[in-house]
Design a protein around this motif. Sequence first.
Motif, PDB file in Angstrom:
ATOM      1  N   ARG A 103       0.863  -1.192   0.000  1.00  0.00           N
ATOM      2  CA  ARG A 103       0.000   0.000   0.000  1.00  0.00           C
ATOM      3  C   ARG A 103       0.901   1.244   0.000  1.00  0.00           C
ATOM      4  O   ARG A 103       1.698   1.437   0.916  1.00  0.00           O
ATOM      5  CB  ARG A 103      -0.918  -0.016   1.216  1.00  0.00           C
ATOM      6  N   TRP A 104       0.770   2.072  -1.024  1.00  0.00           N
ATOM      7  CA  TRP A 104       1.587   3.280  -1.196  1.00  0.00           C
ATOM      8  C   TRP A 104       0.953   4.398  -0.381  1.00  0.00           C
ATOM      9  O   TRP A 104      -0.113   4.903  -0.727  1.00  0.00           O
ATOM     10  CB  TRP A 104       1.660   3.612  -2.667  1.00  0.00           C
ATOM     11  N   SER A 105       1.616   4.815   0.686  1.00  0.00           N
ATOM     12  CA  SER A 105       0.982   5.716   1.654  1.00  0.00           C
ATOM     13  C   SER A 105       1.075   7.194   1.287  1.00  0.00           C
ATOM     14  O   SER A 105       0.215   7.976   1.685  1.00  0.00           O
ATOM     15  CB  SER A 105       1.587   5.508   3.045  1.00  0.00           C
ATOM     16  N   ASN A 106       2.111   7.604   0.563  1.00  0.00           N
ATOM     17  CA  ASN A 106       2.260   9.036   0.260  1.00  0.00           C
ATOM     18  C   ASN A 106       2.189   9.298  -1.244  1.00  0.00           C
ATOM     19  O   ASN A 106       3.017  10.002  -1.809  1.00  0.00           O
ATOM     20  CB  ASN A 106       3.563   9.593   0.843  1.00  0.00           C
ATOM     21  N   ARG A 107       1.170   8.720  -1.849  1.00  0.00           N
ATOM     22  CA  ARG A 107       0.982   8.877  -3.292  1.00  0.00           C
ATOM     23  C   ARG A 107       0.636  10.309  -3.680  1.00  0.00           C
ATOM     24  O   ARG A 107       0.971  10.761  -4.775  1.00  0.00           O
ATOM     25  CB  ARG A 107      -0.126   7.925  -3.745  1.00  0.00           C
ATOM     26  N   LYS A 108      -0.027  11.025  -2.802  1.00  0.00           N
ATOM     27  CA  LYS A 108      -0.457  12.391  -3.115  1.00  0.00           C
ATOM     28  C   LYS A 108       0.737  13.244  -3.524  1.00  0.00           C
ATOM     29  O   LYS A 108       1.750  13.296  -2.837  1.00  0.00           O
ATOM     30  CB  LYS A 108      -1.157  13.014  -1.907  1.00  0.00           C
ATOM     31  N   GLY A 109       0.629  13.906  -4.631  1.00  0.00           N
ATOM     32  CA  GLY A 109       1.701  14.760  -5.124  1.00  0.00           C
ATOM     33  C   GLY A 109       2.671  14.072  -6.053  1.00  0.00           C
ATOM     34  O   GLY A 109       3.551  14.719  -6.620  1.00  0.00           O
ATOM     35  N   ALA A 110       2.546  12.752  -6.220  1.00  0.00           N
ATOM     36  CA  ALA A 110       3.429  12.031  -7.140  1.00  0.00           C
ATOM     37  C   ALA A 110       3.068  12.360  -8.582  1.00  0.00           C
ATOM     38  O   ALA A 110       1.948  12.782  -8.886  1.00  0.00           O
ATOM     39  CB  ALA A 110       3.322  10.529  -6.903  1.00  0.00           C
ATOM     40  N   SER A 111       4.016  12.175  -9.467  1.00  0.00           N
ATOM     41  CA  SER A 111       3.765  12.477 -10.875  1.00  0.00           C
ATOM     42  C   SER A 111       2.731  11.524 -11.461  1.00  0.00           C
ATOM     43  O   SER A 111       2.548  10.401 -10.970  1.00  0.00           O
ATOM     44  CB  SER A 111       5.064  12.366 -11.675  1.00  0.00           C
ATOM     45  N   LYS A 112       2.069  11.986 -12.519  1.00  0.00           N
ATOM     46  CA  LYS A 112       1.074  11.154 -13.179  1.00  0.00           C
ATOM     47  C   LYS A 112       1.717   9.894 -13.749  1.00  0.00           C
ATOM     48  O   LYS A 112       1.134   8.800 -13.699  1.00  0.00           O
ATOM     49  CB  LYS A 112       0.399  11.951 -14.286  1.00  0.00           C
ATOM     50  N   GLN A 113       2.928  10.049 -14.281  1.00  0.00           N
ATOM     51  CA  GLN A 113       3.624   8.895 -14.853  1.00  0.00           C
ATOM     52  C   GLN A 113       3.924   7.845 -13.797  1.00  0.00           C
ATOM     53  O   GLN A 113       3.702   6.648 -14.001  1.00  0.00           O
ATOM     54  CB  GLN A 113       4.915   9.344 -15.525  1.00  0.00           C
ATOM     55  N   LEU A 114       4.421   8.273 -12.621  1.00  0.00           N
ATOM     56  CA  LEU A 114       4.724   7.323 -11.563  1.00  0.00           C
ATOM     57  C   LEU A 114       3.454   6.653 -11.047  1.00  0.00           C
ATOM     58  O   LEU A 114       3.441   5.449 -10.774  1.00  0.00           O
ATOM     59  CB  LEU A 114       5.448   8.027 -10.408  1.00  0.00           C
ATOM     60  N   SER A 115       2.387   7.432 -10.923  1.00  0.00           N
ATOM     61  CA  SER A 115       1.110   6.849 -10.482  1.00  0.00           C
ATOM     62  C   SER A 115       0.619   5.791 -11.462  1.00  0.00           C
ATOM     63  O   SER A 115       0.090   4.744 -11.064  1.00  0.00           O
ATOM     64  CB  SER A 115       0.062   7.953 -10.322  1.00  0.00           C
ATOM     65  N   MET A 116       0.806   6.054 -12.751  1.00  0.00           N
ATOM     66  CA  MET A 116       0.372   5.098 -13.765  1.00  0.00           C
ATOM     67  C   MET A 116       1.194   3.808 -13.689  1.00  0.00           C
ATOM     68  O   MET A 116       0.652   2.699 -13.783  1.00  0.00           O
ATOM     69  CB  MET A 116       0.505   5.726 -15.154  1.00  0.00           C
ATOM     70  N   ILE A 117       2.508   3.973 -13.507  1.00  0.00           N
ATOM     71  CA  ILE A 117       3.374   2.799 -13.367  1.00  0.00           C
ATOM     72  C   ILE A 117       2.967   1.987 -12.136  1.00  0.00           C
ATOM     73  O   ILE A 117       2.862   0.760 -12.178  1.00  0.00           O
ATOM     74  CB  ILE A 117       4.850   3.230 -13.266  1.00  0.00           C
ATOM     75  N   TRP A 118       2.711   2.687 -11.028  1.00  0.00           N
ATOM     76  CA  TRP A 118       2.338   1.997  -9.801  1.00  0.00           C
ATOM     77  C   TRP A 118       1.006   1.267  -9.947  1.00  0.00           C
ATOM     78  O   TRP A 118       0.855   0.130  -9.487  1.00  0.00           O
ATOM     79  CB  TRP A 118       2.263   2.978  -8.636  1.00  0.00           C
ATOM     80  N   ASP A 119       0.036   1.906 -10.573  1.00  0.00           N
ATOM     81  CA  ASP A 119      -1.266   1.263 -10.757  1.00  0.00           C
ATOM     82  C   ASP A 119      -1.132  -0.024 -11.566  1.00  0.00           C
ATOM     83  O   ASP A 119      -1.780  -1.033 -11.264  1.00  0.00           O
ATOM     84  CB  ASP A 119      -2.234   2.220 -11.450  1.00  0.00           C
ATOM     85  N   ALA A 120      -0.296   0.024 -12.596  1.00  0.00           N
ATOM     86  CA  ALA A 120      -0.090  -1.170 -13.418  1.00  0.00           C
ATOM     87  C   ALA A 120       0.606  -2.261 -12.608  1.00  0.00           C
ATOM     88  O   ALA A 120       0.204  -3.435 -12.643  1.00  0.00           O
ATOM     89  CB  ALA A 120       0.729  -0.822 -14.659  1.00  0.00           C
ATOM     90  N   LEU A 121       1.637  -1.880 -11.859  1.00  0.00           N
ATOM     91  CA  LEU A 121       2.387  -2.857 -11.086  1.00  0.00           C
ATOM     92  C   LEU A 121       1.544  -3.443  -9.957  1.00  0.00           C
ATOM     93  O   LEU A 121       1.496  -4.667  -9.771  1.00  0.00           O
ATOM     94  CB  LEU A 121       3.649  -2.217 -10.512  1.00  0.00           C
ATOM     95  N   SER A 122       0.871  -2.593  -9.198  1.00  0.00           N
ATOM     96  CA  SER A 122       0.111  -3.088  -8.044  1.00  0.00           C
ATOM     97  C   SER A 122      -1.058  -3.972  -8.477  1.00  0.00           C
ATOM     98  O   SER A 122      -1.382  -4.954  -7.797  1.00  0.00           O
ATOM     99  CB  SER A 122      -0.391  -1.913  -7.189  1.00  0.00           C
ATOM    100  N   SER A 123      -1.686  -3.642  -9.605  1.00  0.00           N
ATOM    101  CA  SER A 123      -2.783  -4.493 -10.082  1.00  0.00           C
ATOM    102  C   SER A 123      -2.256  -5.851 -10.518  1.00  0.00           C
ATOM    103  O   SER A 123      -2.920  -6.880 -10.333  1.00  0.00           O
ATOM    104  CB  SER A 123      -3.533  -3.816 -11.226  1.00  0.00           C
ATOM    105  N   ASP A 124      -1.051  -5.867 -11.083  1.00  0.00           N
ATOM    106  CA  ASP A 124      -0.466  -7.139 -11.491  1.00  0.00           C
ATOM    107  C   ASP A 124      -0.062  -7.977 -10.281  1.00  0.00           C
ATOM    108  O   ASP A 124      -0.229  -9.207 -10.285  1.00  0.00           O
ATOM    109  CB  ASP A 124       0.756  -6.887 -12.389  1.00  0.00           C
ATOM    110  N   ILE A 125       0.454  -7.331  -9.247  1.00  0.00           N
ATOM    111  CA  ILE A 125       0.791  -8.049  -8.014  1.00  0.00           C
ATOM    112  C   ILE A 125      -0.462  -8.690  -7.419  1.00  0.00           C
ATOM    113  O   ILE A 125      -0.461  -9.857  -7.034  1.00  0.00           O
ATOM    114  CB  ILE A 125       1.451  -7.103  -6.996  1.00  0.00           C
ATOM    115  N   LYS A 126      -1.548  -7.930  -7.360  1.00  0.00           N
ATOM    116  CA  LYS A 126      -2.794  -8.444  -6.793  1.00  0.00           C
ATOM    117  C   LYS A 126      -3.335  -9.609  -7.619  1.00  0.00           C
ATOM    118  O   LYS A 126      -3.746 -10.646  -7.071  1.00  0.00           O
ATOM    119  CB  LYS A 126      -3.832  -7.325  -6.717  1.00  0.00           C
ATOM    120  N   ARG A 127      -3.331  -9.457  -8.934  1.00  0.00           N
ATOM    121  CA  ARG A 127      -3.807 -10.543  -9.799  1.00  0.00           C
ATOM    122  C   ARG A 127      -2.967 -11.795  -9.598  1.00  0.00           C
ATOM    123  O   ARG A 127      -3.502 -12.912  -9.498  1.00  0.00           O
ATOM    124  CB  ARG A 127      -3.725 -10.092 -11.265  1.00  0.00           C
ATOM    125  N   HIS A 128      -1.660 -11.613  -9.517  1.00  0.00           N
ATOM    126  CA  HIS A 128      -0.745 -12.740  -9.335  1.00  0.00           C
ATOM    127  C   HIS A 128      -1.041 -13.485  -8.036  1.00  0.00           C
ATOM    128  O   HIS A 128      -1.158 -14.719  -8.021  1.00  0.00           O
ATOM    129  CB  HIS A 128       0.692 -12.215  -9.331  1.00  0.00           C
TER     130      HIS A 128
END
Length: 208
Positions: A103-128
């Motif tokens: 769980r990424w606790s300080n996401r607020k203020g992060a770049s849109k690109q980093l948020s997009m990368i994280w969303d892709a990675l975290s969804s893949d971790i959960k699916r796995h």
Amino acid sequence: MLFVPRYMPLLLGFSMAIAACGPAAAAVIATRSYSYFTIKGKTADQLDQQLSSNGPTASGSSARHPGATKIRFGGDATYVQAGGRCRVSSAKVTVHTQIILPRWSNRKGASKQLSMIWDALSSDIKRHEERHAEIARNQARIMERQILALPPQSTCERMQELVTDVSTRGIDEHDRLQARFDRIEAVNFQNRMIRLLNNRMKTSGGER
């Protein structure tokens, strides 16, 4: 950020009871829970480091992973003795899975690109990890069917030995299937992440 999440198996133990005559009955009881560990960071490298240092460890290893699934099997069987033979009257296999996710606790203020990368990675971790849980549930059903299909034996002690053998082989097969799944996922990780990122870019209007 290449990580291969690992499952964490725990062994199955069967108890025995003698029951009155009746038709064979079966019941797989599967439960699932989630827990989370916290990571912080404002760059991809920082998130990578946090996953490496804060993630859960798998059984028999000190290496940390971005996600894990604890799997606990259990069960019991009852037997009927009639006409000098003992058969399985009922079997219950239980499997509990605890999925551990970041769980990424300080996401607020992060770049849109980093948020997009994280969303892709975290969804893949959960699916796995949820696939690890599904493999465990499927194997529990297979073990249940195999136990109920055991032929009658001369004694219930011998039947108990056969049930134990089935459960032991079932756990071994379960571990093999889980390890195979991890190997396949590791090979496909790069292409899978590229595909996820491309899909998210399209959804967010990132492509021109």
